[in-house]
Design an enzyme around this catalytic site. Sequence first.
Site, PDB file in Angstrom:
ATOM      1  N   HIS A   1     -11.465   4.013 -19.007  1.00  0.00           N
ATOM      2  CA  HIS A   1     -12.445   3.583 -20.160  1.00  0.00           C
ATOM      3  C   HIS A   1     -13.640   2.504 -19.250  1.00  0.00           C
ATOM      4  CE1 HIS A   1     -10.041   4.740 -23.973  1.00  0.00           C
ATOM      5  NE2 HIS A   1      -9.946   6.366 -22.494  1.00  0.00           N
TER       6      HIS A   1
ATOM      7  N   GLN B   1      -5.958  -0.531 -31.613  1.00  0.00           N
ATOM      8  CA  GLN B   1      -6.889   0.134 -30.463  1.00  0.00           C
ATOM      9  C   GLN B   1      -7.552   0.396 -30.382  1.00  0.00           C
ATOM     10  OE1 GLN B   1      -6.050   3.312 -27.702  1.00  0.00           O
ATOM     11  NE2 GLN B   1      -4.363   2.227 -26.637  1.00  0.00           N
TER      12      GLN B   1
END
Length: 211
Positions: free
Chosen positions: A173, A103
Amino acid sequence: MSTADPLLQPFQLKHLRLKNRIISTSHEPAYSEDGLPKERYRLYHEEKAKGGIAMTMFGGSTLVAPDSPPVFGNLYAGNDKIIPFFQEMADGVHKHGAALMCQITHLGRRSVSNAGDWLPIVAPSCVREEVHRGFPKIMEESDIRRIVKAYGAAAKRCQLGGLDGVEIEAYGHLFDAFWMKRTNFRTDRYGGSLENRVRFSLEVLEEIRKQ
C-alpha cells in the site's frame, strides 16, 4: 514447573490487558455494506469473541481518504458515518471480554480511479501497479499533508467508536510505496535516503499519536 499453556495466559499490551494470547488478525471477509460494518460484519466478530479469543482485529483494510475508495469490499473510515457502527461493534465484542482493533490504510497505487469519487490514484512516483494496472498521480506535498491528516482523523474515529487500537497496513500500500526504491524516485525530502523514504510513515504515526 508450571504446566499452564502460555497461550492461555494474560498479556499486557501497553494500556490494554488481553485475557489470553489468542487473536484473530485483520482480514477482509467482504461483509461490509456501503463501506460500513453493519450487522453481518458485527456478528461475525462477536462470534469470535464469544469463542474466547482475547482480541479480534478487523477492517483489513479500512480506508482513510477519498482517493483510496473501498473497491474491494473494504470499510471506509474517511468520514464520521462509521463511528456509530464502530460503537455498536465495540459494545458487542467487549461484552464477551475481548478487545478489538481496526486495520487502517491508504491503498495508494493498489486501487482504481473509476470508483468512489473517480479521483486519481496517488503514489510517491508514477510507477504502474502490476495487478490493477493504474498509472498513479505523483503526490504533491499538499497530497502528503492531506493524507497524513486523513490517517489521524481515521484513527480518531476508531477511538471515538470505542475501539482499543489501530493497526496500520504497510505492505503493498502507500507506506510500502514510499519505502521501496523501485516505487519511489522522488528527489525531495520524501525520496532518496532511507531517512527520507520513511518520513511519510513517521509523520502518519506522529499525527495518529496527536489524536
